[in-house]
Design an enzyme around this catalytic site. Structure first.
Site: not given
Ligand code: AMP
Length: 211
Positions: A83, A122, A155, A166, A9
């Site tokens: 999400r 990653r 990360r 996750r 994404k």
């Molecule tokens: P990502 O970079 O999209 O993988 O997001 C990393 C982390 O940020 C996720 O595992 C969540 O902990 C938090 N996060 C990102 N977007 C959301 C969302 N829409 N709702 C809740 N937590 C989010």
């Protein structure tokens, strides 16, 4: 842009944003930024859950997204939001209140075994945020960012226990959302296992063709 963690994404959203000259709003990047730059802020406090793979509270996410989207009149690539079905409902209400809409929901499909492999290898750039998909054997060798030369780091939420959490959260809380966008006819499902350039071409074709 929807898909499980590791489906591409972030990478594809950045390319789409660049290609179509539109802003890229990644909620994950926004929370990581708040944690790093302003750890005492309310957003950073709410985002502390991200290090162990949990989700940030729905209403906090909605408020943050709204405050960013309010700045733009143009199209925006939303990466990682909504999400949960509750976020999708809050977002729908917000969109109606401001007279905006979702054009397309792009879903990147990648099977779990490949996701686990990808997330394990990653690394993210400290300087420019570039997402590097390395070979597992290269992941911890101190390779610099291929784009800006800064350090690549793992990360916190790309560590094994957070990855499993996750993926489980994705299955329980995010995947059910897909049915909603199938029903509304907004979902384009794309094979995310193709090479990144092929995924990008398919997304561009999808976005430039009417539903
Ligand atoms: P990502 O970079 O999209 O993988 O997001 C990393 C982390 O940020 C996720 O595992 C969540 O902990 C938090 N996060 C990102 N977007 C959301 C969302 N829409 N709702 C809740 N937590 C989010």
């Amino acid at each position: 842009m929807m898909g499980p963690p590791g489906s591409g994404k972030g990478t594809q959203s950045a390319r789409i944003a660049e290609h179509f000259c539109v802003p890229h709003l990644s909620t994950g990047a926004l929370f990581r930024d708040a944690l790093e730059k302003d750890p005492e802020s309310a957003v950073a406090k709410a985002a502390e859950v991200i290090t162990n793979g949990g989700l940030v509270d729905d209403s906090v996410v909605m408020d943050v997204v709204a405050s960013v989207l309010e700045r733009y009149e143009c199209n925006v690539v939303l990466d990682g939001f909504p999400r949960t079905t509750h976020q999708a409902d809050l977002f729908e209400q917000w969109l109606v209140s401001v007279g905006k809409h979702i054009d397309r929901v792009v879903f990147l499909h990648v099977p779990n075994d490949e996701l686990i492999e990808r997330l394990g290898a990653r690394r993210t750039c400290r300087g420019c945020g570039y997402i590097a998909s390395l070979r597992l054997e290269d992941a911890d060798t101190g390779i610099p960012c291929p784009r800006c030369g800064e350090d690549l780091y793992r990360r916190e939420d790309d560590r094994p226990t957070a990855i499993s959490r996750r993926l489980a959260i994705y299955e329980t809380l995010t995947a059910p959302l897909l049915a909603k966008y199938v029903e509304t006819g907004q979902l384009s499902s794309i094979d995310g296992t193709q090479a990144p350039d092929a995924v990008f071409r398919t997304i561009c074709e999808t976005l430039t063709n009417p539903i």
